[in-house]
Motif scaffolding. Structure first.
Motif, mmCIF file in Angstrom:
data_model
loop_
_atom_site.group_PDB
_atom_site.id
_atom_site.type_symbol
_atom_site.label_atom_id
_atom_site.label_comp_id
_atom_site.label_asym_id
_atom_site.label_seq_id
_atom_site.Cartn_x
_atom_site.Cartn_y
_atom_site.Cartn_z
ATOM 1 N N SER A 112 68.696 26.960 12.645
ATOM 2 C CA SER A 112 68.310 25.764 11.889
ATOM 3 C C SER A 112 68.889 25.856 10.480
ATOM 4 N N ALA A 164 68.734 18.295 20.147
ATOM 5 C CA ALA A 164 68.531 16.971 19.551
ATOM 6 C C ALA A 164 69.715 16.126 19.987
ATOM 7 N N GLY A 182 63.595 18.358 12.908
ATOM 8 C CA GLY A 182 64.264 19.622 12.638
ATOM 9 C C GLY A 182 63.706 20.405 11.463
ATOM 10 N N TYR A 184 67.853 19.535 7.129
ATOM 11 C CA TYR A 184 66.818 18.506 7.301
ATOM 12 C C TYR A 184 67.537 17.263 7.796
ATOM 13 N N LEU A 206 64.376 14.916 21.415
ATOM 14 C CA LEU A 206 64.394 16.373 21.465
ATOM 15 C C LEU A 206 64.059 16.741 22.905
ATOM 16 N N GLU A 235 71.787 14.091 6.699
ATOM 17 C CA GLU A 235 71.699 15.530 6.893
ATOM 18 C C GLU A 235 71.723 16.198 5.520
ATOM 19 N N TYR A 262 72.179 18.794 17.422
ATOM 20 C CA TYR A 262 72.174 20.262 17.471
ATOM 21 C C TYR A 262 71.758 20.675 18.868
ATOM 22 N N TYR A 275 66.650 26.575 16.778
ATOM 23 C CA TYR A 275 66.103 25.385 17.425
ATOM 24 C C TYR A 275 65.673 25.714 18.864
#
Length: 198
Positions: free
Chosen positions: A30, A79, A65, A33, A43, A89, A24, A75
Motif C-alpha cells: 500500500s 481494486a 485503500g 490514498y 474491491l 491518487e 492495485y 493490499y
C-alpha cells in the motif's frame, strides 16, 4: 471526503481507468490514498477456483485503500474499475501530512472507516445464513442507508446488478434471481425496468 483543492495542494494526481482496469492488485504494498472523482470501483478477491467475491463497491466521492496506510500492510484485495473512472491518487507521506495539517479530515476518514467496519460486522452476522433472503436483505439494508437514491414513487434504487449481489453475498446468481422474485412477490421490494427498488 477531502476537497479536490486540498488534495491538489498536497500533490495528488488524477489517474484515468477504463472499466476492468486494476487500480492495485492483491499483495501489492500500500502506498497511496485513493479518492474517486467519477465512476465506481470494486474491491474483490478470487477463490482458488476463480470465483469472485466482492468485498465492497465504492463510488464518487468515496475513498479506498487508506486503511492499509495506517498499518503499512499489503493490499488484501484487488481494486478494479467497475466503470470508467477518474481517481485522485495521493502518496502516503503526503496523505499523512495533509491529515496532520487538517485534522478535520482525520475525523472524516475515521467516520468512513467506521462505516466500512459496520458493514463488515452487519454482513458477517448474515453471510453464513442458509436463507438467501436474509443475506440479500442485509446487503440491501446497507446500500439503502449508504449508497442509494430515493425515488418518491418506487423507493430506494439498489445500484447493484444481480451478479454483483451474488458476488457480495457468496450466493449463486441464479439463487439471487429466484430470491429477488420471491421478495417481490412478498412485497419486500419492487422491480421496475429490471431495477430493484427497496
Amino acid at each position: 471526503m477531502i476537497p479536490e483543492k486540498v488534495l491538489k495542494q498536497y500533490g495528488c494526481i488524477i489517474k484515468e481507468y477504463e472499466c476492468g482496469d486494476f487500480i492495485y492488485e492483491e499483495g501489492m504494498k500500500s502506498s497511496s490514498y485513493f479518492q474517486i472523482l467519477s465512476g465506481k470501483v470494486k474491491l474483490n478477491n478470487f477463490s482458488e477456483d476463480d470465483r469472485e467475491f466482492i468485498q465492497n463497491i465504492f463510488e464518487a466521492p468515496q475513498s479506498f485503500g487508506e486503511v492499509l496506510l495506517f498499518i503499512k500492510e499489503a493490499y488484501p484485495t484487488n481494486a478494479i474499475a467497475l466503470t470508467n473512472c477518474s481517481i485522485f491518487e495521493l502518496p502516503a507521506k503526503n496523505f499523512f501530512t495533509l491529515l496532520k495539517d487538517h485534522p478535520q479530515y482525520s475525523a472524516k476518514i475515521n467516520e468512513n472507516l467506521s462505516r466500512r467496519l459496520h458493514y463488515k460486522m452487519v454482513m458477517s452476522q448474515h453471510i453464513f445464513s442458509k436463507d438467501p433472503g436474509i443475506r440479500l436483505k442485509a446487503l440491501m439494508d446497507y446500500f439503502k442507508h449508504t449508497h442509494c437514491t430515493k425515488d418518491p414513487e418506487t423507493g430506494y434504487l439498489i445500484p447493484l446488478t444481480r451478479q454483483q449481489m451474488a458476488d457480495l453475498t457468496g450466493l449463486r446468481v441464479e439463487t439471487v434471481i429466484r430470491t429477488i422474485k420471491a421478495m417481490e412477490k412478498d412485497h419486500l421490494l419492487k422491480i421496475k425496468n429490471r431495477q430493484i427498488y427497496y
